[in-house]
Write a protein that holds these residues in place. Structure first.
Motif, mmCIF file in Angstrom:
data_model
loop_
_atom_site.group_PDB
_atom_site.id
_atom_site.type_symbol
_atom_site.label_atom_id
_atom_site.label_comp_id
_atom_site.label_asym_id
_atom_site.label_seq_id
_atom_site.Cartn_x
_atom_site.Cartn_y
_atom_site.Cartn_z
ATOM 1 N N SER A 166 1.431 1.415 -2.958
ATOM 2 C CA SER A 166 0.330 0.708 -2.318
ATOM 3 C C SER A 166 -1.007 1.332 -2.761
ATOM 4 O O SER A 166 -1.948 0.628 -3.129
ATOM 5 C CB SER A 166 0.514 0.771 -0.797
ATOM 6 N N GLU A 170 -4.605 0.392 -6.169
ATOM 7 C CA GLU A 170 -6.071 0.577 -6.149
ATOM 8 C C GLU A 170 -6.509 1.464 -7.322
ATOM 9 O O GLU A 170 -7.622 1.323 -7.823
ATOM 10 C CB GLU A 170 -6.519 1.195 -4.816
ATOM 11 N N HIS A 233 -9.157 -8.510 -3.423
ATOM 12 C CA HIS A 233 -8.975 -8.344 -1.980
ATOM 13 C C HIS A 233 -9.040 -9.646 -1.192
ATOM 14 O O HIS A 233 -8.306 -9.809 -0.216
ATOM 15 C CB HIS A 233 -9.993 -7.337 -1.421
ATOM 16 N N HIS A 237 -5.912 -10.213 0.896
ATOM 17 C CA HIS A 237 -5.955 -10.166 2.360
ATOM 18 C C HIS A 237 -5.401 -11.449 2.957
ATOM 19 O O HIS A 237 -4.696 -11.422 3.968
ATOM 20 C CB HIS A 237 -7.403 -10.011 2.852
ATOM 21 N N GLU A 240 -1.729 -11.327 2.850
ATOM 22 C CA GLU A 240 -1.240 -10.407 3.884
ATOM 23 C C GLU A 240 -1.267 -11.084 5.251
ATOM 24 O O GLU A 240 -0.311 -10.995 6.020
ATOM 25 C CB GLU A 240 -2.148 -9.172 3.959
ATOM 26 N N LEU A 245 0.679 -9.374 9.183
ATOM 27 C CA LEU A 245 0.254 -8.037 8.782
ATOM 28 C C LEU A 245 1.420 -7.059 8.771
ATOM 29 O O LEU A 245 2.247 -7.060 9.672
ATOM 30 C CB LEU A 245 -0.859 -7.534 9.711
ATOM 31 N N HIS A 250 -0.375 -3.302 1.593
ATOM 32 C CA HIS A 250 -1.711 -3.704 1.181
ATOM 33 C C HIS A 250 -1.869 -3.717 -0.352
ATOM 34 O O HIS A 250 -2.369 -4.687 -0.924
ATOM 35 C CB HIS A 250 -2.725 -2.746 1.828
ATOM 36 N N VAL A 254 -2.972 -6.611 -3.000
ATOM 37 C CA VAL A 254 -4.148 -6.495 -3.875
ATOM 38 C C VAL A 254 -3.746 -6.808 -5.324
ATOM 39 O O VAL A 254 -4.448 -7.538 -6.040
ATOM 40 C CB VAL A 254 -4.774 -5.086 -3.769
#
Ligand code: NAD
Length: 345
Positions: A166, A170, A233, A237, A240, A245, A250, A254
């Motif tokens: 996760s 990023e 994002h 998002h 997600e 959730l 996450h 992404v």
């Protein structure tokens, strides 16, 4: 690495270490300190005579009670304004400790030892602190950059695969935003990155963090290019939220969102199709599933329309022309539907 970032009037020094234990407290330079950690990280504490606050694990800990426990420990020392609150934990522990530090005596010293990949390359730097309240995430908080961030990649050895991947998404995202050699190095060193080789991570993590550092230095109050960090994002998002959730980690959302941003940019005639293909291969080679189908496109688009980053009635998507060339643009609904429909088949 030893680097300092300027965030408004404050300076954050970042150091990284390839040692296999946390070096005892030169962090607080002999001054009083309070440590804050959780069950996952307490085993990594160095020998210390300073008080240690062990908070429950997970997002539920981001509340007033945790902040008050840190403040009670500070009072028990008693810590002065030159004393240091030291967080040893993921983004949750760092956010709580940073918030407590920003309000204790109107601000005391703050050092962060992030222990998840996400917190090493993202949450620790930039000055955002906070706790949750009611159903609102990070609704109570402050802007208070840490004096010190200490990166110890060995901490990642015990992190779950899900949390590691996760955070890694990023890191890969940062490599798309900058023009330097991070992208190529991540491609070449995929196996050692996935094996969490400490020497390799000790090189790559500070470089990934520096991408965020350069952007927040240029835009500390989020007026402009900080939005580039949200690449993938808005799409992610919404996925997600639609799945519920917590169903999809996450970073995986992404990665999926970045693939959609590449397709949308290509459909808009802005993204170089060869770059879009290269990005998708890059994420797929790290094992991210970029093909989640959208069960209900109408509902998905409704979620997108409610995106909290909406400005003047329009959602601006973060897109790229090619590596290092990022821009924001609204996207026509028909174009969005086309991108999403391709997934449904
Ligand atoms: P987290 O802090 O909840 O950590 C994830 C899990 O990993 C937890 O169960 C934790 O106990 C465990 N863990 C931590 N370090 C470990 C280790 N070394 N080995 C084994 N287990 C370990 O989650 P996170 O992803 O690090 O952070 C998410 C939080 O960060 C959210 O609350 C989010 O709001 C915040 N955040 C803040 C910023 C910012 O700029 N301040 C940016 C991004 C995210």
């Amino acid at each position: 690495m030893d680097r300092t970032f300027s965030l408004g009037p404050r300076r954050t020094r970042v150091r990284s270490f390839d040692s296999r234990s946390i070096l005892p407290d030169d962090i607080a330079s002999g001054k009083a300190a309070v440590w804050v950690c959780d069950d996952a990280t307490r085993g990594f504490l160095p020998d210390t005579k300073n008080p240690v606050v062990v908070l429950p694990r997970g997002e539920e800990a981001k509340n007033w009670d945790s902040v008050l426990r840190v403040i009670d420990a500070a009072l028990s020392v008693p810590l002065g304004r030159d004393g240091t609150i030291i967080a040893l934990g993921g983004g949750v522990i760092c956010d709580i400790a940073a918030f407590a530090s920003s309000v204790y005596m109107r601000g005391c010293e703050l050092a962060l030892i992030p222990s998840t990949l996400l917190s090493m390359i993202d949450a620790s730097l930039g000055g955002k602190t906070g706790i949750d309240y009611g159903s609102y995430k990070n609704i109570i908080g402050s802007f208070y950059p840490a004096r010190e961030i200490l990166i110890y990649p060995f901490l990642l050895k015990t992190l779950s695969e899900t949390e590691y991947l996760s955070g890694l998404a990023e890191v890969l995202k940062h490599a798309l935003i900058e023009e330097g050699s991070l992208f190529e190095d991540l491609r070449l060193r995929r196996n050692t990155v996935l094996e969490r080789d400490v020497a390799v991570l000790n090189d790559l993590i500070p470089r990934s963090l520096a991408v965020k550092g350069r952007i927040v230095e240029a835009d500390p109050t989020e007026q402009g290019i900080r939005a580039h960090l949200n690449l993938g994002h808005t799409f992610g998002h919404a996925l997600e939220s639609q799945l519920g959730l917590g169903v999809l980690p996450h970073g995986h959302a992404v990665a999926w969102g970045i693939a959609r941003a590449m397709e949308a940019g290509t459909a808009l005639g802005e993204t170089d199709p060869a770059w879009a293909a290269e990005v998708k291969d890059f994420f797929a080679s790290y094992g991210y599933n970029l093909d989640y189908r959208i069960p209900d496109i109408g509902e998905y688009l409704d979620i997108i329309q409610r995106d909290k980053k909406r400005k003047n009635g329009a959602v601006n998507f973060v897109l790229q022309r090619r590596r290092g060339n990022t821009f924001l643009a609204p996207l026509p609904v028909e174009l969005l539907k086309e991108v999403l429909r391709r997934l449904s088949h």
